[in-house]
Scaffold this motif. Sequence first.
Motif, PDB file in Angstrom:
ATOM      1  N   PRO A 165      21.740   1.047  -2.950  1.00 24.45           N
ATOM      2  CA  PRO A 165      22.278   2.401  -2.990  1.00 24.45           C
ATOM      3  C   PRO A 165      21.233   3.519  -3.092  1.00 24.45           C
ATOM      4  CG  PRO A 165      22.729   1.283  -5.071  1.00 24.45           C
ATOM      5  CD  PRO A 165      22.091   0.280  -4.150  1.00 24.45           C
ATOM      6  N   GLN A 166      19.964   3.215  -3.124  1.00 23.78           N
ATOM      7  CA  GLN A 166      18.934   4.248  -3.257  1.00 23.78           C
ATOM      8  C   GLN A 166      18.906   5.158  -2.033  1.00 23.78           C
ATOM      9  OE1 GLN A 166      17.001   5.010  -5.843  1.00 23.78           O
ATOM     10  NE2 GLN A 166      17.941   3.385  -7.038  1.00 23.78           N
ATOM     11  N   ASP A 167      18.665   6.445  -2.264  1.00 24.62           N
ATOM     12  CA  ASP A 167      18.579   7.379  -1.142  1.00 24.62           C
ATOM     13  C   ASP A 167      17.186   7.963  -0.965  1.00 24.62           C
ATOM     14  OD1 ASP A 167      18.619   8.948  -3.383  1.00 24.62           O
ATOM     15  OD2 ASP A 167      20.173  10.311  -2.665  1.00 24.62           O
ATOM     16  N   ARG A 168      16.244   7.557  -1.807  1.00 24.65           N
ATOM     17  CA  ARG A 168      14.844   7.965  -1.629  1.00 24.65           C
ATOM     18  C   ARG A 168      13.931   6.848  -2.110  1.00 24.65           C
ATOM     19  NH1 ARG A 168      14.955  12.520  -6.325  1.00 24.65           N
ATOM     20  NH2 ARG A 168      15.660  11.044  -7.858  1.00 24.65           N
ATOM     21  N   VAL A 169      12.703   6.885  -1.668  1.00 26.88           N
ATOM     22  CA  VAL A 169      11.744   5.816  -1.960  1.00 26.88           C
ATOM     23  C   VAL A 169      11.491   5.718  -3.464  1.00 26.88           C
ATOM     24  CG1 VAL A 169       9.348   5.085  -1.647  1.00 26.88           C
ATOM     25  CG2 VAL A 169      10.654   5.918   0.301  1.00 26.88           C
ATOM     26  N   THR A 170      11.557   4.493  -3.961  1.00 26.86           N
ATOM     27  CA  THR A 170      11.304   4.209  -5.373  1.00 26.86           C
ATOM     28  C   THR A 170       9.870   3.699  -5.540  1.00 26.86           C
ATOM     29  OG1 THR A 170      12.017   1.922  -5.129  1.00 26.86           O
ATOM     30  CG2 THR A 170      13.722   3.553  -5.729  1.00 26.86           C
ATOM     31  N   ASP A 171       9.477   3.481  -6.788  1.00 26.45           N
ATOM     32  CA  ASP A 171       8.161   2.887  -7.062  1.00 26.45           C
ATOM     33  C   ASP A 171       8.047   1.519  -6.409  1.00 26.45           C
ATOM     34  OD1 ASP A 171       7.395   5.061  -8.572  1.00 26.45           O
ATOM     35  OD2 ASP A 171       7.813   4.112 -10.501  1.00 26.45           O
ATOM     36  N   TYR A 172       9.146   0.761  -6.433  1.00 25.45           N
ATOM     37  CA  TYR A 172       9.140  -0.564  -5.809  1.00 25.45           C
ATOM     38  C   TYR A 172       8.878  -0.439  -4.309  1.00 25.45           C
ATOM     39  CZ  TYR A 172      10.575  -5.258  -4.453  1.00 25.45           C
ATOM     40  OH  TYR A 172      10.591  -6.524  -3.932  1.00 25.45           O
ATOM     41  N   GLY A 173       9.550   0.491  -3.646  1.00 25.18           N
ATOM     42  CA  GLY A 173       9.332   0.695  -2.208  1.00 25.18           C
ATOM     43  C   GLY A 173       7.899   1.093  -1.913  1.00 25.18           C
ATOM     44  N   ALA A 174       7.345   1.972  -2.743  1.00 20.86           N
ATOM     45  CA  ALA A 174       5.946   2.369  -2.570  1.00 20.86           C
ATOM     46  C   ALA A 174       5.021   1.168  -2.756  1.00 20.86           C
ATOM     47  CB  ALA A 174       5.593   3.487  -3.558  1.00 20.86           C
ATOM     48  N   TYR A 175       5.364   0.307  -3.701  1.00 20.51           N
ATOM     49  CA  TYR A 175       4.585  -0.910  -3.937  1.00 20.51           C
ATOM     50  C   TYR A 175       4.606  -1.810  -2.704  1.00 20.51           C
ATOM     51  CZ  TYR A 175       3.105  -5.204  -6.396  1.00 20.51           C
ATOM     52  OH  TYR A 175       2.454  -6.348  -6.796  1.00 20.51           O
ATOM     53  N   ILE A 176       5.753  -1.951  -2.060  1.00 23.31           N
ATOM     54  CA  ILE A 176       5.846  -2.746  -0.827  1.00 23.31           C
ATOM     55  C   ILE A 176       4.923  -2.145   0.238  1.00 23.31           C
ATOM     56  CG2 ILE A 176       7.369  -3.456   1.084  1.00 23.31           C
ATOM     57  CD1 ILE A 176       7.836  -5.025  -1.524  1.00 23.31           C
ATOM     58  N   GLY A 177       4.923  -0.825   0.374  1.00 21.70           N
ATOM     59  CA  GLY A 177       4.036  -0.170   1.330  1.00 21.70           C
ATOM     60  C   GLY A 177       2.569  -0.465   1.045  1.00 21.70           C
ATOM     61  N   ARG A 178       2.182  -0.402  -0.236  1.00 22.25           N
ATOM     62  CA  ARG A 178       0.783  -0.717  -0.604  1.00 22.25           C
ATOM     63  C   ARG A 178       0.455  -2.173  -0.303  1.00 22.25           C
ATOM     64  NH1 ARG A 178       2.181   2.203  -5.058  1.00 22.25           N
ATOM     65  NH2 ARG A 178       2.236   0.385  -6.423  1.00 22.25           N
ATOM     66  N   LEU A 179       1.372  -3.066  -0.649  1.00 24.05           N
ATOM     67  CA  LEU A 179       1.123  -4.485  -0.376  1.00 24.05           C
ATOM     68  C   LEU A 179       0.960  -4.746   1.113  1.00 24.05           C
ATOM     69  CD1 LEU A 179       3.630  -6.204  -2.823  1.00 24.05           C
ATOM     70  CD2 LEU A 179       1.133  -6.161  -3.002  1.00 24.05           C
ATOM     71  N   LEU A 180       1.756  -4.084   1.917  1.00 24.30           N
ATOM     72  CA  LEU A 180       1.679  -4.282   3.363  1.00 24.30           C
ATOM     73  C   LEU A 180       0.309  -3.824   3.891  1.00 24.30           C
ATOM     74  CD1 LEU A 180       3.333  -5.367   5.681  1.00 24.30           C
ATOM     75  CD2 LEU A 180       4.270  -3.092   6.018  1.00 24.30           C
ATOM     76  N   GLN A 181      -0.236  -2.784   3.304  1.00 23.85           N
ATOM     77  CA  GLN A 181      -1.571  -2.323   3.690  1.00 23.85           C
ATOM     78  C   GLN A 181      -2.673  -3.252   3.177  1.00 23.85           C
ATOM     79  OE1 GLN A 181      -2.278   0.336   5.728  1.00 23.85           O
ATOM     80  NE2 GLN A 181      -0.076   0.284   6.024  1.00 23.85           N
ATOM     81  N   GLU A 182      -2.550  -3.689   1.928  1.00 24.63           N
ATOM     82  CA  GLU A 182      -3.612  -4.473   1.278  1.00 24.63           C
ATOM     83  C   GLU A 182      -3.563  -5.962   1.598  1.00 24.63           C
ATOM     84  OE1 GLU A 182      -3.028  -3.531  -2.836  1.00 24.63           O
ATOM     85  OE2 GLU A 182      -3.500  -1.401  -2.526  1.00 24.63           O
ATOM     86  N   LYS A 183      -2.382  -6.514   1.870  1.00 31.14           N
ATOM     87  CA  LYS A 183      -2.190  -7.929   2.186  1.00 31.14           C
ATOM     88  C   LYS A 183      -2.888  -8.875   1.199  1.00 31.14           C
ATOM     89  CE  LYS A 183      -1.533  -7.149   7.149  1.00 31.14           C
ATOM     90  NZ  LYS A 183      -1.024  -5.821   7.034  1.00 31.14           N
ATOM     91  N   PRO A 184      -2.561  -8.762  -0.088  1.00 28.92           N
ATOM     92  CA  PRO A 184      -3.241  -9.599  -1.095  1.00 28.92           C
ATOM     93  C   PRO A 184      -2.981 -11.093  -0.931  1.00 28.92           C
ATOM     94  CG  PRO A 184      -1.360  -8.492  -2.058  1.00 28.92           C
ATOM     95  CD  PRO A 184      -1.531  -7.919  -0.678  1.00 28.92           C
ATOM     96  N   TRP A 185      -1.964 -11.472  -0.201  1.00 25.75           N
ATOM     97  CA  TRP A 185      -1.682 -12.895   0.013  1.00 25.75           C
ATOM     98  C   TRP A 185      -2.729 -13.550   0.910  1.00 25.75           C
ATOM     99  CZ3 TRP A 185       1.532  -8.898   1.345  1.00 25.75           C
ATOM    100  CH2 TRP A 185       1.536  -8.528   2.687  1.00 25.75           C
ATOM    101  N   GLN A 186      -3.579 -12.745   1.561  1.00 24.68           N
ATOM    102  CA  GLN A 186      -4.633 -13.292   2.410  1.00 24.68           C
ATOM    103  C   GLN A 186      -5.870 -13.680   1.618  1.00 24.68           C
ATOM    104  OE1 GLN A 186      -5.242 -10.269   5.420  1.00 24.68           O
ATOM    105  NE2 GLN A 186      -3.633 -11.120   6.689  1.00 24.68           N
ATOM    106  N   ASP A 187      -5.951 -13.245   0.361  1.00 29.69           N
ATOM    107  CA  ASP A 187      -7.130 -13.550  -0.468  1.00 29.69           C
ATOM    108  C   ASP A 187      -7.212 -15.005  -0.831  1.00 29.69           C
ATOM    109  OD1 ASP A 187      -7.792 -10.918  -0.322  1.00 29.69           O
ATOM    110  OD2 ASP A 187      -6.931 -10.409  -2.280  1.00 29.69           O
TER     111      ASP A 187
END
Length: 130
Positions: free
Chosen positions: A108-130
């Motif tokens: 039900p969210q209508d604007r980006v939350t901290d969790y959504g921002a975290y997903i964006g950062r993870l997508l950029q950083e790709k820590p699962w590749q380490d």
Amino acid sequence: MMLHDDIIRREAAKQKVDPDLIRAIIYAENARGHYFGAARAAEGLGKAESIFPMNINPEKWRDLGFAGRNPSNPEDNIRVGVTLVKRIIERLENPTSEAIGTLYNSLPQDRVTDYGAYIGRLLQEKPWQD
């Protein structure tokens, strides 16, 4: 390499979803999502409301095709999670990773939350590749 990566790649390709977006969500759900393993312990005791790796809530998500599936089976679990991501993408006018992550976590969210921002950062950083 991330656990269940073969399933992630296969299901993401099948549903035409960025596999790294799925990896980011799985990483967030497992690394940050549930208070240092408390949800994992609850899952092991049969007391969890949601089931990893994509933190599926079978009761809330039953309309996504969980009928007859086992949410504890990683293949079924990831398939349903990718299905939800695909549906979110199709409904958004501007499907950014932040907006998709926000809605994945709380529809039900209508604007980006901290969790959504975290997903964006993870997508950029790709820590699962380490």
